[in-house]
Design a protein around this motif. Structure first.
Motif, PDB file in Angstrom:
ATOM      1  N   GLN A  59       0.816  -1.208   0.000  1.00 41.77           N
ATOM      2  CA  GLN A  59       0.000   0.000   0.000  1.00 41.77           C
ATOM      3  C   GLN A  59       0.851   1.260   0.000  1.00 41.77           C
ATOM      4  OE1 GLN A  59      -2.413  -0.521   3.481  1.00 41.77           O
ATOM      5  NE2 GLN A  59      -3.915  -1.828   2.456  1.00 41.77           N
ATOM      6  N   ARG A  60       1.965   1.235   0.710  1.00 42.21           N
ATOM      7  CA  ARG A  60       2.726   2.470   0.913  1.00 42.21           C
ATOM      8  C   ARG A  60       3.833   2.688  -0.111  1.00 42.21           C
ATOM      9  NH1 ARG A  60       2.161   4.736   6.934  1.00 42.21           N
ATOM     10  NH2 ARG A  60      -0.056   4.241   7.088  1.00 42.21           N
ATOM     11  N   ILE A  61       4.469   1.627  -0.600  1.00 45.13           N
ATOM     12  CA  ILE A  61       5.559   1.827  -1.562  1.00 45.13           C
ATOM     13  C   ILE A  61       5.320   1.088  -2.869  1.00 45.13           C
ATOM     14  CG2 ILE A  61       7.288   2.346   0.206  1.00 45.13           C
ATOM     15  CD1 ILE A  61       8.330  -0.498  -0.062  1.00 45.13           C
ATOM     16  N   GLY A  62       4.237   0.302  -2.961  1.00 48.64           N
ATOM     17  CA  GLY A  62       3.900  -0.376  -4.197  1.00 48.64           C
ATOM     18  C   GLY A  62       4.503  -1.765  -4.299  1.00 48.64           C
ATOM     19  N   THR A  79       8.217  -3.292  -3.011  1.00 45.83           N
ATOM     20  CA  THR A  79       8.104  -4.334  -1.994  1.00 45.83           C
ATOM     21  C   THR A  79       8.882  -5.578  -2.407  1.00 45.83           C
ATOM     22  OG1 THR A  79       5.944  -3.502  -1.296  1.00 45.83           O
ATOM     23  CG2 THR A  79       6.490  -5.766  -0.679  1.00 45.83           C
ATOM     24  N   ARG A  80       8.798  -5.965  -3.686  1.00 46.71           N
ATOM     25  CA  ARG A  80       9.585  -7.106  -4.166  1.00 46.71           C
ATOM     26  C   ARG A  80      11.080  -6.857  -4.003  1.00 46.71           C
ATOM     27  NH1 ARG A  80       6.017  -6.470  -8.592  1.00 46.71           N
ATOM     28  NH2 ARG A  80       4.284  -7.931  -8.499  1.00 46.71           N
ATOM     29  N   GLY A  99      10.655   5.498  -2.471  1.00 49.38           N
ATOM     30  CA  GLY A  99       9.565   6.052  -1.676  1.00 49.38           C
ATOM     31  C   GLY A  99       9.536   5.532  -0.256  1.00 49.38           C
ATOM     32  N   TYR A 100      10.513   4.671   0.096  1.00 50.23           N
ATOM     33  CA  TYR A 100      10.547   4.200   1.489  1.00 50.23           C
ATOM     34  C   TYR A 100      10.866   5.377   2.411  1.00 50.23           C
ATOM     35  CZ  TYR A 100      11.415   1.430   5.614  1.00 50.23           C
ATOM     36  OH  TYR A 100      11.338   0.916   6.899  1.00 50.23           O
ATOM     37  N   LEU A 101      11.840   6.188   2.046  1.00 51.07           N
ATOM     38  CA  LEU A 101      12.119   7.425   2.779  1.00 51.07           C
ATOM     39  C   LEU A 101      11.356   8.564   2.139  1.00 51.07           C
ATOM     40  CD1 LEU A 101      15.999   7.226   3.324  1.00 51.07           C
ATOM     41  CD2 LEU A 101      14.190   6.658   4.961  1.00 51.07           C
ATOM     42  N   THR A 102      10.770   9.412   2.958  1.00 56.78           N
ATOM     43  CA  THR A 102      10.150  10.624   2.426  1.00 56.78           C
ATOM     44  C   THR A 102      11.119  11.798   2.461  1.00 56.78           C
ATOM     45  OG1 THR A 102       9.218  11.159   4.605  1.00 56.78           O
ATOM     46  CG2 THR A 102       7.843   9.872   3.094  1.00 56.78           C
ATOM     47  N   HIS A 103      12.122  11.717   3.339  1.00 61.10           N
ATOM     48  CA  HIS A 103      13.147  12.754   3.452  1.00 61.10           C
ATOM     49  C   HIS A 103      14.495  12.077   3.718  1.00 61.10           C
ATOM     50  CE1 HIS A 103       9.361  14.686   4.561  1.00 61.10           C
ATOM     51  NE2 HIS A 103       9.896  15.860   4.276  1.00 61.10           N
ATOM     52  N   LEU A 104      15.559  12.606   3.120  1.00 64.67           N
ATOM     53  CA  LEU A 104      16.912  12.101   3.354  1.00 64.67           C
ATOM     54  C   LEU A 104      17.817  13.291   3.622  1.00 64.67           C
ATOM     55  CD1 LEU A 104      18.961   9.771   3.365  1.00 64.67           C
ATOM     56  CD2 LEU A 104      19.230  10.109   0.895  1.00 64.67           C
ATOM     57  N   VAL A 105      18.507  13.256   4.771  1.00 68.45           N
ATOM     58  CA  VAL A 105      19.332  14.389   5.177  1.00 68.45           C
ATOM     59  C   VAL A 105      20.665  13.887   5.735  1.00 68.45           C
ATOM     60  CG1 VAL A 105      17.329  15.829   5.697  1.00 68.45           C
ATOM     61  CG2 VAL A 105      18.337  14.420   7.502  1.00 68.45           C
ATOM     62  N   ALA A 106      21.595  14.805   5.922  1.00 70.24           N
ATOM     63  CA  ALA A 106      22.841  14.482   6.605  1.00 70.24           C
ATOM     64  C   ALA A 106      22.544  14.208   8.080  1.00 70.24           C
ATOM     65  CB  ALA A 106      23.826  15.636   6.473  1.00 70.24           C
ATOM     66  N   PRO A 107      23.340  13.360   8.743  1.00 71.56           N
ATOM     67  CA  PRO A 107      23.059  13.025  10.139  1.00 71.56           C
ATOM     68  C   PRO A 107      22.919  14.249  11.044  1.00 71.56           C
ATOM     69  CG  PRO A 107      24.712  11.538   9.266  1.00 71.56           C
ATOM     70  CD  PRO A 107      24.482  12.589   8.208  1.00 71.56           C
ATOM     71  N   GLU A 108      23.757  15.261  10.808  1.00 70.69           N
ATOM     72  CA  GLU A 108      23.699  16.442  11.674  1.00 70.69           C
ATOM     73  C   GLU A 108      22.440  17.278  11.454  1.00 70.69           C
ATOM     74  OE1 GLU A 108      26.478  17.414   8.161  1.00 70.69           O
ATOM     75  OE2 GLU A 108      26.041  15.700   9.484  1.00 70.69           O
ATOM     76  N   ALA A 109      21.722  17.012  10.367  1.00 70.25           N
ATOM     77  CA  ALA A 109      20.498  17.768  10.088  1.00 70.25           C
ATOM     78  C   ALA A 109      19.238  16.996  10.471  1.00 70.25           C
ATOM     79  CB  ALA A 109      20.440  18.135   8.608  1.00 70.25           C
ATOM     80  N   LEU A 110      19.407  15.800  11.019  1.00 74.27           N
ATOM     81  CA  LEU A 110      18.247  14.949  11.276  1.00 74.27           C
ATOM     82  C   LEU A 110      17.257  15.592  12.239  1.00 74.27           C
ATOM     83  CD1 LEU A 110      16.724  12.278  10.980  1.00 74.27           C
ATOM     84  CD2 LEU A 110      18.192  11.332  12.789  1.00 74.27           C
ATOM     85  N   ASP A 111      17.740  16.014  13.395  1.00 70.15           N
ATOM     86  CA  ASP A 111      16.826  16.559  14.404  1.00 70.15           C
ATOM     87  C   ASP A 111      16.143  17.830  13.922  1.00 70.15           C
ATOM     88  OD1 ASP A 111      17.104  14.559  16.329  1.00 70.15           O
ATOM     89  OD2 ASP A 111      18.896  15.480  17.176  1.00 70.15           O
ATOM     90  N   ALA A 112      16.890  18.696  13.258  1.00 68.59           N
ATOM     91  CA  ALA A 112      16.293  19.944  12.760  1.00 68.59           C
ATOM     92  C   ALA A 112      15.228  19.644  11.712  1.00 68.59           C
ATOM     93  CB  ALA A 112      17.372  20.843  12.171  1.00 68.59           C
ATOM     94  N   THR A 113      15.464  18.641  10.873  1.00 57.72           N
ATOM     95  CA  THR A 113      14.497  18.289   9.841  1.00 57.72           C
ATOM     96  C   THR A 113      13.228  17.704  10.458  1.00 57.72           C
ATOM     97  OG1 THR A 113      16.287  17.860   8.261  1.00 57.72           O
ATOM     98  CG2 THR A 113      14.120  16.915   7.759  1.00 57.72           C
TER      99      THR A 113
END
Length: 207
Positions: free
Chosen positions: A102-105, A109-110, A128-142
């Motif tokens: 349902q979420r990624i098709g 999934t295969r 589409g598994y991740l909706t956002h990808l950032v550097a580790p230091e930007a994770l909390d701010a994102t």
């Protein structure tokens, strides 16, 4: 409660199933798998509030489903995902497979479940598994900015549309409940205050 952030501690987000329990024959049932982990994913997915998975490290096994149960998934470089079920002969449980389709098709999934190879962060974003990808230091701010954006939106509209999107993905939209939610959102003071604010901005711009 308006927004839920689902997070973990340690070097990885989650190592997934307890392999010792699997070796001892704890396979759970066909619906929710070992330890009933699928029921946890279903409970996360059913939350009326929007949810954000804060993925600070690698995701393995059953955690693949738990993160997918969240509405938004924020990952970091250089995380990877591995769904090893097919490698060890474990047939994944129904609720988790359904959620993934349902979420990624079905194709994504295969790639994750049947191929059973490690998948890097950039590929997870493309799938589409991740909706956002950032550097580790930007994770909390994102994550904080995403939560703040959700908090700034009108709660009835957010909850109503989240529920409708989930129901549509399952082909099970209740038309009566949908209409009731739409009416409630449009009668909300939040909606009328926002319309009034937009009107004031339009007038100022015209001036």
């Amino acid at each position: 409660m308006r927004v839920v952030v689902f997070e973990a501690v340690g070097t990885v987000f989650s190592a997934g199933f307890d392999l010792d329990a699997l070796a001892g024959g704890d396979f759970g049932d066909a619906e929710d798998g070992p330890g009933g982990i699928g029921a946890v994913g279903s409970a996360l997915a059913a939350l009326p509030q929007p949810s954000i998975a804060r993925l600070h490290g690698n995701v393995y096994g059953g955690a693949v489903d738990l993160a997918l149960a969240c509405d938004f998934r924020v990952g970091v470089e250089p995380m990877e995902l591995l769904m090893p079920a097919a490698r060890i002969g474990l047939h994944y449980y129904r609720s988790g497979l359904e959620r993934a389709v349902q979420r990624i098709g079905p194709d994504a999934t295969r790639l994750l479940f049947v191929l059973a190879e490690p998948v890097g962060a950039q590929a997870l974003l493309r799938l589409g598994y991740l909706t956002h990808l950032v550097a580790p230091e930007a994770l909390d701010a994102t994550v904080d900015a995403l939560a703040a954006r959700l908090l700034a939106n009108a709660p009835l509209a957010v909850r109503g549309m989240k529920a409708a999107i989930g129901a549509l993905a399952q082909g099970a939209l209740d038309q009566v409940r949908f209409a009731e939610g739409l009416t409630a959102a449009h009668q909300s003071p939040d909606f009328h205050a926002a319309l009034a604010a937009l009107g004031r901005k339009t007038v100022r711009r015209a001036d």
